[in-house]
Structure formats: C-alpha cells, structure tokens
Design an enzyme around this catalytic site. Structure first.
Site, PDB file in Angstrom:
ATOM      1  N   GLY A 122       0.822  -1.200   0.000  1.00  0.00           N
ATOM      2  CA  GLY A 122       0.000   0.000   0.000  1.00  0.00           C
ATOM      3  C   GLY A 122       0.860   1.256   0.000  1.00  0.00           C
ATOM      4  O   GLY A 122       1.893   1.308   0.677  1.00  0.00           O
ATOM      5  N   ILE A 192      15.907  -9.434  21.610  1.00  0.00           N
ATOM      6  CA  ILE A 192      15.957 -10.554  20.666  1.00  0.00           C
ATOM      7  C   ILE A 192      17.194 -11.414  20.921  1.00  0.00           C
ATOM      8  O   ILE A 192      17.113 -12.648  20.960  1.00  0.00           O
ATOM      9  CB  ILE A 192      15.943 -10.047  19.204  1.00  0.00           C
ATOM     10  CG1 ILE A 192      14.598  -9.367  18.917  1.00  0.00           C
ATOM     11  CG2 ILE A 192      16.198 -11.181  18.220  1.00  0.00           C
ATOM     12  CD1 ILE A 192      14.447  -8.803  17.523  1.00  0.00           C
ATOM     13  N   HIS A 451      -2.462 -17.495  48.787  1.00  0.00           N
ATOM     14  CA  HIS A 451      -1.298 -18.227  49.283  1.00  0.00           C
ATOM     15  C   HIS A 451      -1.470 -19.708  48.973  1.00  0.00           C
ATOM     16  O   HIS A 451      -2.568 -20.230  49.157  1.00  0.00           O
ATOM     17  CB  HIS A 451      -1.181 -18.053  50.807  1.00  0.00           C
ATOM     18  CG  HIS A 451      -0.075 -18.875  51.388  1.00  0.00           C
ATOM     19  ND1 HIS A 451       1.257 -18.539  51.231  1.00  0.00           N
ATOM     20  CD2 HIS A 451      -0.098 -20.037  52.098  1.00  0.00           C
ATOM     21  CE1 HIS A 451       2.000 -19.451  51.844  1.00  0.00           C
ATOM     22  NE2 HIS A 451       1.210 -20.372  52.378  1.00  0.00           N
TER      23      HIS A 451
HETATM   24  P1  FAD Z   1       4.491  -5.225  12.267  1.00  0.00           P
HETATM   25  O1  FAD Z   1       4.100  -6.309  13.183  1.00  0.00           O
HETATM   26  O2  FAD Z   1       5.861  -5.056  11.841  1.00  0.00           O
HETATM   27  O3  FAD Z   1       3.471  -5.253  11.068  1.00  0.00           O
HETATM   28  C1  FAD Z   1       3.536  -4.391   9.990  1.00  0.00           C
HETATM   29  C2  FAD Z   1       2.891  -5.061   8.792  1.00  0.00           C
HETATM   30  O4  FAD Z   1       2.749  -4.103   7.765  1.00  0.00           O
HETATM   31  C3  FAD Z   1       3.723  -6.193   8.188  1.00  0.00           C
HETATM   32  O5  FAD Z   1       2.892  -7.292   7.878  1.00  0.00           O
HETATM   33  C4  FAD Z   1       4.295  -5.588   6.917  1.00  0.00           C
HETATM   34  O6  FAD Z   1       4.526  -6.558   5.894  1.00  0.00           O
HETATM   35  C5  FAD Z   1       3.162  -4.664   6.535  1.00  0.00           C
HETATM   36  N1  FAD Z   1       3.561  -3.546   5.680  1.00  0.00           N
HETATM   37  C6  FAD Z   1       4.568  -2.674   5.855  1.00  0.00           C
HETATM   38  N2  FAD Z   1       4.549  -1.732   4.898  1.00  0.00           N
HETATM   39  C7  FAD Z   1       3.492  -2.032   4.103  1.00  0.00           C
HETATM   40  C8  FAD Z   1       2.946  -1.447   2.955  1.00  0.00           C
HETATM   41  N3  FAD Z   1       3.466  -0.326   2.418  1.00  0.00           N
HETATM   42  N4  FAD Z   1       1.867  -2.034   2.386  1.00  0.00           N
HETATM   43  C9  FAD Z   1       1.313  -3.149   2.918  1.00  0.00           C
HETATM   44  N5  FAD Z   1       1.783  -3.734   4.008  1.00  0.00           N
HETATM   45  C10 FAD Z   1       2.858  -3.188   4.585  1.00  0.00           C
HETATM   46  N6  FAD Z   1       6.632  -7.517  21.090  1.00  0.00           N
HETATM   47  C11 FAD Z   1       5.952  -7.837  22.211  1.00  0.00           C
HETATM   48  O7  FAD Z   1       5.161  -7.024  22.691  1.00  0.00           O
HETATM   49  N7  FAD Z   1       6.113  -9.037  22.823  1.00  0.00           N
HETATM   50  C12 FAD Z   1       6.978  -9.970  22.356  1.00  0.00           C
HETATM   51  O8  FAD Z   1       7.107 -11.048  22.929  1.00  0.00           O
HETATM   52  C13 FAD Z   1       7.709  -9.671  21.189  1.00  0.00           C
HETATM   53  N8  FAD Z   1       8.571 -10.555  20.677  1.00  0.00           N
HETATM   54  C14 FAD Z   1       9.235 -10.262  19.536  1.00  0.00           C
HETATM   55  C15 FAD Z   1      10.135 -11.195  19.036  1.00  0.00           C
HETATM   56  C16 FAD Z   1      10.842 -10.929  17.888  1.00  0.00           C
HETATM   57  C17 FAD Z   1      11.798 -11.945  17.353  1.00  0.00           C
HETATM   58  C18 FAD Z   1      10.622  -9.694  17.194  1.00  0.00           C
HETATM   59  C19 FAD Z   1      11.336  -9.403  15.911  1.00  0.00           C
HETATM   60  C20 FAD Z   1       9.746  -8.766  17.677  1.00  0.00           C
HETATM   61  C21 FAD Z   1       9.046  -9.032  18.864  1.00  0.00           C
HETATM   62  N9  FAD Z   1       8.168  -8.109  19.422  1.00  0.00           N
HETATM   63  C22 FAD Z   1       7.503  -8.413  20.571  1.00  0.00           C
HETATM   64  C23 FAD Z   1       7.929  -6.797  18.792  1.00  0.00           C
HETATM   65  C24 FAD Z   1       6.627  -6.863  17.974  1.00  0.00           C
HETATM   66  O9  FAD Z   1       6.738  -7.882  17.010  1.00  0.00           O
HETATM   67  C25 FAD Z   1       6.368  -5.529  17.327  1.00  0.00           C
HETATM   68  O10 FAD Z   1       6.352  -4.509  18.297  1.00  0.00           O
HETATM   69  C26 FAD Z   1       5.023  -5.553  16.617  1.00  0.00           C
HETATM   70  O11 FAD Z   1       4.971  -6.569  15.651  1.00  0.00           O
HETATM   71  C27 FAD Z   1       4.746  -4.208  15.949  1.00  0.00           C
HETATM   72  O12 FAD Z   1       3.483  -4.247  15.382  1.00  0.00           O
HETATM   73  P2  FAD Z   1       3.117  -3.336  14.127  1.00  0.00           P
HETATM   74  O13 FAD Z   1       1.742  -3.746  13.760  1.00  0.00           O
HETATM   75  O14 FAD Z   1       3.423  -1.942  14.411  1.00  0.00           O
HETATM   76  O15 FAD Z   1       4.125  -3.778  12.975  1.00  0.00           O
HETATM   77  P1  NAD Z   2      17.254  -4.001  21.277  1.00  0.00           P
HETATM   78  O1  NAD Z   2      17.219  -2.543  21.102  1.00  0.00           O
HETATM   79  O2  NAD Z   2      16.436  -4.626  22.325  1.00  0.00           O
HETATM   80  O3  NAD Z   2      18.745  -4.488  21.521  1.00  0.00           O
HETATM   81  C1  NAD Z   2      19.774  -4.227  20.627  1.00  0.00           C
HETATM   82  C2  NAD Z   2      21.086  -4.310  21.362  1.00  0.00           C
HETATM   83  O4  NAD Z   2      22.119  -4.293  20.414  1.00  0.00           O
HETATM   84  C3  NAD Z   2      21.315  -3.137  22.314  1.00  0.00           C
HETATM   85  O5  NAD Z   2      21.701  -3.623  23.574  1.00  0.00           O
HETATM   86  C4  NAD Z   2      22.421  -2.356  21.631  1.00  0.00           C
HETATM   87  O6  NAD Z   2      23.283  -1.700  22.545  1.00  0.00           O
HETATM   88  C5  NAD Z   2      23.151  -3.445  20.894  1.00  0.00           C
HETATM   89  N1  NAD Z   2      23.902  -3.003  19.717  1.00  0.00           N
HETATM   90  C6  NAD Z   2      23.546  -2.049  18.818  1.00  0.00           C
HETATM   91  N2  NAD Z   2      24.484  -1.955  17.854  1.00  0.00           N
HETATM   92  C7  NAD Z   2      25.446  -2.868  18.156  1.00  0.00           C
HETATM   93  C8  NAD Z   2      26.648  -3.260  17.532  1.00  0.00           C
HETATM   94  N3  NAD Z   2      27.057  -2.694  16.393  1.00  0.00           N
HETATM   95  N4  NAD Z   2      27.384  -4.242  18.105  1.00  0.00           N
HETATM   96  C9  NAD Z   2      26.958  -4.831  19.274  1.00  0.00           C
HETATM   97  N5  NAD Z   2      25.835  -4.487  19.901  1.00  0.00           N
HETATM   98  C10 NAD Z   2      25.072  -3.532  19.342  1.00  0.00           C
HETATM   99  O7  NAD Z   2      16.902  -4.603  19.834  1.00  0.00           O
HETATM  100  P2  NAD Z   2      16.519  -6.070  19.377  1.00  0.00           P
HETATM  101  O8  NAD Z   2      16.966  -7.077  20.357  1.00  0.00           O
HETATM  102  O9  NAD Z   2      16.978  -6.155  17.963  1.00  0.00           O
HETATM  103  O10 NAD Z   2      14.959  -6.024  19.396  1.00  0.00           O
HETATM  104  C11 NAD Z   2      14.272  -4.991  18.701  1.00  0.00           C
HETATM  105  C12 NAD Z   2      13.026  -4.627  19.411  1.00  0.00           C
HETATM  106  O11 NAD Z   2      12.035  -5.640  19.202  1.00  0.00           O
HETATM  107  C13 NAD Z   2      13.140  -4.540  20.927  1.00  0.00           C
HETATM  108  O12 NAD Z   2      13.676  -3.323  21.349  1.00  0.00           O
HETATM  109  C14 NAD Z   2      11.714  -4.676  21.330  1.00  0.00           C
HETATM  110  O13 NAD Z   2      11.103  -3.437  21.180  1.00  0.00           O
HETATM  111  C15 NAD Z   2      11.177  -5.666  20.313  1.00  0.00           C
HETATM  112  N6  NAD Z   2      11.154  -7.019  20.904  1.00  0.00           N
HETATM  113  C16 NAD Z   2      10.396  -7.215  22.026  1.00  0.00           C
HETATM  114  C17 NAD Z   2      10.367  -8.463  22.613  1.00  0.00           C
HETATM  115  C18 NAD Z   2       9.555  -8.657  23.848  1.00  0.00           C
HETATM  116  O14 NAD Z   2       8.711  -7.823  24.121  1.00  0.00           O
HETATM  117  N7  NAD Z   2       9.756  -9.722  24.615  1.00  0.00           N
HETATM  118  C19 NAD Z   2      11.108  -9.515  22.081  1.00  0.00           C
HETATM  119  C20 NAD Z   2      11.879  -9.268  20.965  1.00  0.00           C
HETATM  120  C21 NAD Z   2      11.891  -8.012  20.375  1.00  0.00           C
END
Ligand code: FAD
Ligand code: NAD
Length: 474
Positions: A122, A192, A451
């Site tokens: 989009g 991550i 508890h």
């Molecule tokens: P996204 O989930 O990134 O969704 C965006 C969507 O928009 C995608 O499907 C993309 O393809 C689509 N899109 C983008 N541009 C366009 C376009 N121009 N046209 C059509 N479609 C488009 N957060 C938590 O709270 N708890 C967790 O445990 C957690 N674990 C995570 C683990 C990992 C490994 C990662 C990578 C992230 C994790 N997060 C977690 C973070 C969480 O995934 C994101 O904060 C969340 O998905 C953001 O939601 P969003 O809808 O903003 O974007």
């Molecule tokens: P992050 O911001 O959590 O951690 C990135 C880390 O990489 C930081 O500690 C930073 O200092 C370090 N870093 C940056 N550049 C570097 C370099 N060149 N060399 C070595 N270290 C470096 O980012 P992430 O782990 O990629 O996750 C991205 C985001 O996704 C998170 O911040 C969070 O918002 C979301 N997420 C949430 C969950 C959850 O809610 N449980 C799980 C996964 C991801």
C-alpha cells in the site's frame, strides 16, 4: 463493491489488524492492506509479531525450556531422563503450526467483522487515496476518509555483516534453523539476542553474545539486570560487554568475526551469526512525495499524542511511530485511533506500557527505573522481596530473582515495578493495573494475595516499601 472506505489501514500487524477490527466494530467500513508473505508463499496476516516475532519466538522458547528442564530442573525433583533428544522437524514444525493457526485466525476475525483484506503493497497518495500494488505488479487505488499507517519495523542491518539468510541471519532466520548450530554468535544483548540466544543455548549451541554497550541490559532496572546476568552466565550464555563487531566474513560454512573491546581486537569463529542490534521503522515505499506526512531523523512517522500525523485523516500507530516497539503498545494505539475516528474517547498511557523479556528467569517491568528517577531528581523509596522466600517458588524449584517496588518518597504513589523471576510475565499485570489507577505501594500492600502463589512476592515487596514485609527482615 465500492472502493471508498471510512478507514483504510496499511499493515496488518498487531497495531494494524487490531485497529481494523475495532474500526469495523464501531460501524466504520474498513479495509486493511498488507504485503506480508508467509513461509508457504501466501498472504499471512499478523505482521512481524505473529509471523516472525512474538508468537514463534515464544513457541521455541517454550519447547527449548521443556528440553532444558529435563537436565536442569527435573533432577532436583528426583526425576531423571536419559538420552533426551530434540527432533528438529517437530520442534520447528510445531512453531510453524502455531503461527499458521494465529495468522489464519486473523483472516477469520476480518471476515467476522467485515473488514476487507487486500494483499499487496500500500502507498499513501494525496487526499487519502491508497494505491495497492499486488505481487504480480497489478495496481488498484482505493480511498477513505481516514487512513491509518501501521507499517511496522524491520531489523537494522550492519553494513559489514549483511544478512544472507544462511550464515548471517535476522530474527526470521533465527526462528527457522533446522539444525542446532554448534557455535552461534549473536550481535546485541537486547531483547531478541537474549530470547533467541537462550533458545539455541538451551538446545546445546555454544552461544556468544557481543554487546557494544558497557552495561548489561541498560533499559532495565540495574538490580534486575544484575540478577539476570548472573543467571544467564550460569546457563552457559557468554555475554561480552563493550564488544563492538568490526568485521564478519563468511568462509565456507563459518563466519569469522573480529570485534574490539577495551583490551583490543579479538577473533571469534561461529557457525551462524544472528544480528539483533535493534529495529527501524519501516516506511519504504509507503508515502508518495506530496502527502505531507513527515518522518523524523530515525525514520519514524511523526505523530502527536493522539497518533495523528497532522495531515487531515491520516494517523500512524505501532512500531512505525515513537514509543516502545511492543505489540501491545501498537494494539492499544490501534484501538484508540479507531475510537478517536469514531468520535469516542480513545486512551493510551505510554507511561504504563509493560515490558517483558521471556528468558529464564523472566524479566518484566512497568514505569520508571531507579536510575531514571535519580536522574530526574524525583524522591523515591524502595521495597524488594526475593522469590527465595516465596513458598510456591521454592516448591517449583524456581526460587530465583526478586520483585522491586519503587514508590514516591512523599506521596507513596507507584513509580515503577521491576521483576526478575518465575512467572513475572504474568505478575507484572497487577503492577500495571495499580499504576494505571494511580495506586500507591500501600494499595498493593493492602490487597489480599492468594497463598501460596508467586504473586505474594509483589505483596511483600509493596509491604517492604514501608519496612513491614512479614517474611524477611526489614
Ligand atoms: P508489524 O508487526 O511489523 O506489522 C507491519 C505489517 O505491515 C507487516 O505485515 C508488513 O509486511 C506490513 N507492511 C509494511 N509496509 C506495508 C505497505 N506499504 N503495504 C502493505 N503492508 C505493509 N513484542 C511484544 O510485545 N512481545 C513480544 O514477545 C515480542 N517478541 C518479539 C520477538 C521478535 C523476534 C521480534 C522481531 C519482535 C518481537 N516483538 C515483541 C515486537 C513486535 O513484534 C512488534 O512490536 C510488533 O509486531 C509491531 O506491530 P506493528 O503492527 O506496528 O508492525
Ligand atoms: P534491542 O534494542 O532490544 O537491543 C539491541 C542491542 O544491540 C542493544 O543492547 C544495543 O546496545 C546493541 N547493539 C547495537 N548496535 C550494536 C553493535 N554494532 N554491536 C553490538 N551491539 C550492538 O533490539 P533487538 O533485540 O533487535 O529487538 C528490537 C526490538 O524488538 C526490541 O527493542 C523490542 O522493542 C522488540 N522485541 C520485544 C520483545 C519482547 O517484548 N519480549 C522480544 C523481541 C523483540
């Protein structure tokens, strides 16, 4: 069908799909456009979170925890299992099935709520028109009174360690490894790095995490980070702080790394390298030049406190805008924007968004850290309680960590609650409710807690703020 809608949402992640459902519930004619392609090559709703984020990572964290417990927890219960093995096909297949169940579920929710789903990329044009480019290159334009941008985020790529999907991988790659790598390198000891590093460490991979900053997990409260670091080291995770990667060279099936710390340059060879150095807002190809929507210096769509972009009828939510990149934060923004569009009173309080890191022990917090309060000059008092003194935690053989409650020194209002230990991903909800209702440590201390439960640690930590915890010295 008319191609004029009340609301078009671009992006079907947890921010976008929730916004679309809520808008439809409120009687608005709603469309949602998403371009995500699943493992089977078909449209997969749910964005990063459901496809390659929250859900699959928790599936693998749970499977790997079960395996790890066989050797690290069950023996203490007098249970022994010999020659335990992991079948990688089932391990990854179970995760894929869960992903499919939930991404498919959104399709059904869209149908039930009469949200029209479009598959394609989009692009916001002038006057709230949205051009959709299908995978086959076909184009169509739809329009709406309101457009909600929810395009999410993508992993940041290091120029000298570019993702190749095989040896140098991102989160999606680390959720789809079919064989336990002997040596896994991880760049970034963030959320991550710790979660996915834990998965592979538990299955026997030798995991080394390189973190550029000198302090471990500096987003969390320092006491919590300290306890967690000790436990991760016991589990065999090697975390090198102040370590900056300078070179990553793929050689045959290995990656040769060079990194620098205060002692100079070092080399490390790994079989796979997960780069998890943060994520960036994704707006590539999202905005035509003349829409008037602004992005900031970090590439995030600029919005006000009501997630409005300043352009008539254009809103933005989730990872694509300021605030923590968390699924639940994006979802609540989605609900609030749909309600604002419908003329109702939406509400999102970014100050009480809970953070959870699903490692073992789990880490969870809401509100301010002690350091943030100190830096802001806000007077505070602290109460802590260790899980070692909680009967339920000891019975589970998981008596690690603590709950820390921070309250205002004069008003007693809750300012932050920080936890590390068993089940804290669930316990944090109580703190969030109390903080959202502007509660005090006294309020938490006066609530009856069952508890024996882990939640007694929250109760005792709240009592400890006024030095009246019952089951420890004050
Ligand atoms: P996204 O989930 O990134 O969704 C965006 C969507 O928009 C995608 O499907 C993309 O393809 C689509 N899109 C983008 N541009 C366009 C376009 N121009 N046209 C059509 N479609 C488009 N957060 C938590 O709270 N708890 C967790 O445990 C957690 N674990 C995570 C683990 C990992 C490994 C990662 C990578 C992230 C994790 N997060 C977690 C973070 C969480 O995934 C994101 O904060 C969340 O998905 C953001 O939601 P969003 O809808 O903003 O974007
Ligand atoms: P992050 O911001 O959590 O951690 C990135 C880390 O990489 C930081 O500690 C930073 O200092 C370090 N870093 C940056 N550049 C570097 C370099 N060149 N060399 C070595 N270290 C470096 O980012 P992430 O782990 O990629 O996750 C991205 C985001 O996704 C998170 O911040 C969070 O918002 C979301 N997420 C949430 C969950 C959850 O809610 N449980 C799980 C996964 C991801």
């Amino acid at each position: 069908m008319s191609d004029k809608f009340d609301v078009i949402v671009i992006g079907a992640g947890p921010a976008g799909y929730v916004a679309a459902i809520r808008a439809a519930q409120l009687g608005l004619k709603t469309a949602c456009v998403d371009a995500f392609v699943g493992k089977d090559g078909k449209q997969a709703l749910g964005g990063t979170c459901l496809n390659v984020g929250c859900i699959p990572s928790k599936a693998l964290l749970d499977s790997s925890k079960q395996f790890f417990n066989l050797s690290h927890n069950l023996p203490a219960h007098g249970i022994s299992v010999e020659n335990a093995k992991v079948d990688m096909g089932t391990f990854i297949g179970r995760k894929d099935k869960i992903v499919k169940q939930f991404t498919g579920g959104i399709g059904q929710l869209f149908k039930a709520n009469k949200v029209t789903a479009f598959f394609g990329k989009g692009k916001l044009l002038k006057d709230n028109n949205v051009e959709i480019t299908g995978n086959d290159g076909s184009k169509q334009t739809i329009s709406a009174t309101n457009v909600i941008l929810a395009s999410g985020s993508v992993p940041i790529e290091l120029p000298f360690a570019k993702f190749d999907g095989k040896n140098i991988i991102d989160n999606a790659g680390a959720l789809d490894i079919n064989e336990v790598p002997k040596r896994l390198g991880v760049i970034g000891a963030g959320v991550i790095g710790l979660e996915l590093g834990s998965v592979w460490n538990r299955l026997g991979s030798q995991v080394t995490i390189l973190e550029a900053l000198p302090d471990f997990l500096s987003v969390a409260d320092a006491d919590v980070a300290k306890i967690a670091a000790k436990e991760f080291a016991k589990q065999g995770l090697t975390i090198k702080l102040g370590a900056k990667l300078t070179k990553a060279e793929v050689k045959k099936n290995e990656v040769a790394l060079t990194y620098e710390d205060k002692d100079g340059a070092h080399e490390l060879t790994v079989d796979k390298l997960l780069v998890a150095v943060g994520r960036r807002a994704y707006t590539d190809g999202l905005l035509a030049g003349d829409t008037g929507v602004k992005v900031d210096e970090r590439g995030r769509i600029v919005v006000d406190e009501h997630n409005h972009t300043g352009v008539d009828g254009v809103w933005a939510i989730g990872d694509a805008v300021r605030g923590p990149m968390l699924a639940h934060k994006g979802s609540e923004e989605g609900v609030a924007v749909a309600e604002w569009i419908a003329g109702k009173a939406g509400h999102v309080n970014l100050d009480t968004v809970p953070w959870v890191i699903y490692t073992e022990p789990e880490i969870a917090w809401a509100g301010k850290t002690e350091k943030e309060l100190k830096d802001a000059g806000i007077p505070y008092k602290i109460g802590t309680f260790p899980f070692a003194a909680i009967g339920r935690a000891v019975a589970m053989n998981e008596a690690i960590g603590q709950v820390k409650v921070i309250a205002h020194a004069e008003t007693d209002r809750l300012l932050g609650v920080h936890m590390v230990g068993p089940g804290v991903s669930e316990l944090i909800a109580e703190a969030v409710v109390a903080m959202e209702f502007k509660g005090s440590a006294e309020d938490l201390a006066r609530i009856v807690h069952a508890h024996p439960t882990l939640s007694e640690a929250v109760h005792e930590a709240a009592l400890s703020v006024d030095k009246r915890a019952i089951h420890k010295g004050n």
